[in-house]
Design an enzyme around this catalytic site. Structure first.
Site, short mmCIF file in Angstrom:
data_model
loop_
_atom_site.label_atom_id
_atom_site.label_comp_id
_atom_site.label_asym_id
_atom_site.label_seq_id
_atom_site.Cartn_x
_atom_site.Cartn_y
_atom_site.Cartn_z
N VAL A 128 57.84 29.11 30.96
CA VAL A 128 59.06 28.28 30.99
C VAL A 128 60.02 28.63 29.84
CG1 VAL A 128 57.98 26.33 32.17
CG2 VAL A 128 58.16 26.32 29.66
N LYS A 129 59.55 29.40 28.87
CA LYS A 129 60.41 29.76 27.74
C LYS A 129 61.37 30.88 28.16
CE LYS A 129 58.20 26.63 25.60
NZ LYS A 129 57.02 26.66 24.76
N THR A 130 62.34 31.20 27.32
CA THR A 130 63.41 32.11 27.73
C THR A 130 62.88 33.50 28.09
OG1 THR A 130 64.98 30.89 26.43
CG2 THR A 130 65.61 33.12 27.01
#
Ligand SMILES: *Cc1c(COP(=O)(O)O)cnc(C)c1O
Length: 398
Positions: free
Chosen positions: A192-194
């Site tokens: 879910v992180k960039t």
């Protein structure tokens, strides 16, 4: 009619709140490693570390198996010990505080600013005692915390600053990239992180001593590097365990994905920020909604979009609004439950009411979907659903 009351939902399928973006270059990079000599920590991890360090303007990067391991290693390298106090924000994922407990230290929660939702640098000083050893600010939602003030306080009280930048890869602070500013900065590469590596994390630093400690901790406390060996009379097979470490290594498979993903960071940032701008324009004038204060929008690489629902304007609670949005097939979420509200932290003696701004925000916040692969139609669906639900539940007097 709202979908939750039997009406037609805005979307026919659930839109998640976050999702990785994988392209053909990512697939090629991973396949290349799978047929090479190294699967685990080898040349591709080193290449990823160099690329990450360069991107965030740091001398060194050390890759880890996940962001939590990176935080643990940073606390080890900062020499956090039993009885040491470390200040952090309660408006974060539990890992930002758990890493302090791993080292036997005591997390001290200092409240957030009501508008930016980042740790309030003005309140920070009140949390400092003779036992305070470090501060772990979190760049919440991707927006940089007030690092000038935090560094000024840290310097005055001789504290180590470890930035938890799990949300903030690609963010700048006064022109400098997050990752270059403090003794150590940690990143996460959860999907879910960039930028993702599946599971993964890293610590960046400018200190050669901290770099060595981080590498030692990542691999059982063992070193093979001849210059570091205490006993230099041994043969080429020889290695030494010099401290108690862990197996927190990243694989070359993960690092290949990470390198390929890092190449797209500017594209990722542009799309995320474009979506945030669309949301802002749609919600700025909606009655009963409060937007997070934008400190320096062009410097921020947005990780989360949070809508604060001013509950006095509505007939129902956050829970009903949340459930109604889910029924419209919008994958809303809540980031985060105040860390010290978790039963485990309560059992350690942290009382309710400790950080009023955090608790007030928690009761009113909803996270909207934000990820690179969202189409303009997805964005419109979110906006329509939010307006539909809020209009339905808003008190007539507003
Ligand atoms: C995701 C996250 C972490 C933990 O990272 P993992 O890679 O999931 O272990 C730590 N802190 C914050 C603020 C995060 O969002």
């Amino acid at each position: 009619m709202l979908a939750i009351d039997g009406g037609k939902p805005i979307r026919s399928s659930m839109l998640p709140y976050g999702r990785q973006y994988i392209d053909q270059n990512d697939l090629n990079a991973v396949c290349h490693v799978l047929t090479s000599d190294f699967l685990t920590t080898g040349p591709t991890v080193e290449a990823f570390e160099r690329k990450l360090a360069q991107r965030v303007g740091a001398q060194y990067a050390v890759a880890f198996s996940n962001g939590t391991a990176a935080l643990h290693a940073a606390c080890y390298a900062a020499d956090i010990q039993t009885q040491d106090e470390v200040i952090t924000t309660p408006m974060t994922f539990a890992a930002s505080a758990n890493c302090i407990l791993y080292m036997g230290g005591k997390p001290v929660f200092s409240d957030i600013d009501k508008e930016t939702y980042n740790i309030d640098a003005m309140l920070l000083e009140k949390a400092i005692t003779p036992r305070t050893k470090a501060i772990i600010p979190v760049h919440f939602t991707g927006q940089a915390a007030e690092m000038d003030l935090i560094h000024e306080i840290a310097q005055r009280f001789n504290l180590t600053v470890i930035e938890d930048a799990a949300h903030a890869l690609g963010t700048y602070y006064h022109g400098d990239p997050i990752g270059s500013l403090s003794k150590m900065t940690t990143f996460s590469f959860h999907p879910v992180k960039t930028v993702t590596t599946g599971e993964g994390g890293a610590v960046t630093t400018n200190s050669p001593e901290l770099y060595q400690k981080l590498r030692l901790f990542r691999s059982h406390g063992i070193t093979r590097q001849e210059s570091d060996l205490l006993d230099k009379e041994q043969g080429a097979w020889y290695y030494e365990q010099q401290d108690l470490g862990y197996n927190y290594r990243m694989t070359d498979i993960q690092a290949a994905l990470g390198s390929s993903q890092l190449d797209k960071l500017d594209i990722f940032k542009a799309r995320r920020n474009e979506i945030v701008l669309s949301y802002d324009n749609a919600f700025v004038d909606v009655e009963g909604v409060q937007l997070q204060k934008r400190v320096s929008p062009r410097d921020t690489c947005w990780h989360l979009y949070i809508l604060q629902i001013k509950l006095d304007y509505f007939n129902v609670d956050r829970k009903e609004i949340f459930n109604a949005l889910r029924a419209e097939n919008i994958g809303v979420n809540v980031h985060y439950i105040p860390v010290y509200w978790h039963p485990f932290y309560r059992s350690l003696g942290y009382p309710r009411g400790l950080c009023p701004n955090t608790e007030h925000l928690y009761k009113q916040m909803i996270t909207l979907p934000l990820f690179v692969g969202m189409t303009d139609q997805d964005v419109d669906d979110v906006i329509s659903a939010v307006k539909k639900v809020l209009n339905h539940y808003r008190k007539r007097s507003y």
